[in-house]
Design a protein around this motif. Structure first.
Motif, PDB file in Angstrom:
ATOM      1  N   VAL A  80      -7.705  10.243   8.521  1.00  0.00           N
ATOM      2  CA  VAL A  80      -8.612  11.454   7.913  1.00  0.00           C
ATOM      3  C   VAL A  80      -9.055  12.168   9.074  1.00  0.00           C
ATOM      4  N   VAL A  81      -9.665  11.466  10.151  1.00  0.00           N
ATOM      5  CA  VAL A  81     -10.290  12.378  11.031  1.00  0.00           C
ATOM      6  C   VAL A  81      -9.159  13.264  11.745  1.00  0.00           C
ATOM      7  N   MET A  92       0.884  -0.995   0.000  1.00  0.00           N
ATOM      8  CA  MET A  92       0.024  -0.090  -0.366  1.00  0.00           C
ATOM      9  C   MET A  92       0.908   1.180  -0.058  1.00  0.00           C
ATOM     10  N   GLU A  93       0.634   2.100  -0.946  1.00  0.00           N
ATOM     11  CA  GLU A  93       1.379   3.422  -0.872  1.00  0.00           C
ATOM     12  C   GLU A  93       0.349   4.532  -0.999  1.00  0.00           C
ATOM     13  N   LEU A  94      -0.162   5.084   0.270  1.00  0.00           N
ATOM     14  CA  LEU A  94      -1.014   6.013   0.503  1.00  0.00           C
ATOM     15  C   LEU A  94      -0.726   7.287   0.329  1.00  0.00           C
ATOM     16  N   THR A  95      -1.296   8.294  -0.054  1.00  0.00           N
ATOM     17  CA  THR A  95      -1.303   9.712  -0.082  1.00  0.00           C
ATOM     18  C   THR A  95      -2.615  10.323   0.425  1.00  0.00           C
ATOM     19  N   GLY A 129      -9.336  -0.673   8.789  1.00  0.00           N
ATOM     20  CA  GLY A 129      -8.525  -1.644  10.061  1.00  0.00           C
ATOM     21  C   GLY A 129      -7.047  -1.361   9.985  1.00  0.00           C
ATOM     22  N   HIS A 130      -6.454  -0.686   9.301  1.00  0.00           N
ATOM     23  CA  HIS A 130      -5.098  -0.096   9.132  1.00  0.00           C
ATOM     24  C   HIS A 130      -4.896   1.411   9.493  1.00  0.00           C
ATOM     25  N   GLY A 131      -5.965   2.079  10.202  1.00  0.00           N
ATOM     26  CA  GLY A 131      -5.571   3.294  10.727  1.00  0.00           C
ATOM     27  C   GLY A 131      -5.901   4.526   9.657  1.00  0.00           C
ATOM     28  N   ILE A 168     -14.068   5.017   4.252  1.00  0.00           N
ATOM     29  CA  ILE A 168     -12.866   4.271   3.846  1.00  0.00           C
ATOM     30  C   ILE A 168     -13.250   3.069   3.302  1.00  0.00           C
ATOM     31  N   ASP A 169     -12.555   2.762   1.783  1.00  0.00           N
ATOM     32  CA  ASP A 169     -13.178   1.548   1.068  1.00  0.00           C
ATOM     33  C   ASP A 169     -13.058   0.536   2.271  1.00  0.00           C
TER      34      ASP A 169
END
Length: 141
Positions: free
Chosen positions: A87-88, A1-4, A80-82, A74-75
């Protein structure tokens, strides 16, 4: 996972917003109304795994006293990954000295309790489409 985490409305696929909200069981409107809602919000956040939007949230606020959080989703395959917590946190950090209010989708109250939110005894609302709320899920009958 490469989140932005993106904090503006640039280059958003607005058709993905109602799709994502529906995927998590939240109500939605047409994509253009969501665009208007997000563009007129005080703070926004969109979460991407590479180029795929997998989360979002927004707040409206006067910037000094009160902030309301909306459309936090969240999709499910990414929950379950924080990511929801992040976001909050981003939305809370946009107005750190404010009181925060939200209404959670049924079943998500424990997630918000873990983040420090408390259930209010006096929350009240008038809905633009009261027929949609007659099922007793969001409001007492």
């Amino acid at each position: 996972m490469e989140l932005t985490y993106q904090k503006d409305c640039t280059n958003i696929d607005w058709d993905r917003v109602p799709e994502l909200l529906n995927k998590v069981g939240m109500s939605s409107v047409d994509a253009d109304k969501h665009r208007i809602s997000f563009e007129n919000s005080y703070a926004v956040v969109f979460v991407f795994d590479e180029k795929k939007m997998i989360g979002l949230g927004r707040s409206i606020s006067d910037g000094v006293r009160q902030t309301a959080l909306y459309d936090i989703a969240i999709d499910p395959t990414y929950q379950g990954h924080g990511i929801g917590r992040k976001v909050v946190d981003i939305l809370l950090d946009a107005t750190p000295d404010c009181n925060f209010v939200l209404y959670a989708s049924p079943g998500k109250e424990d997630f918000y309790r873990k983040l420090g939110f408390k259930k209010m005894k006096t929350g009240m609302m008038i809905f633009a489409d009261p027929k949609r709320m007659e099922d007793g899920v969001f409001v007492d009958k």
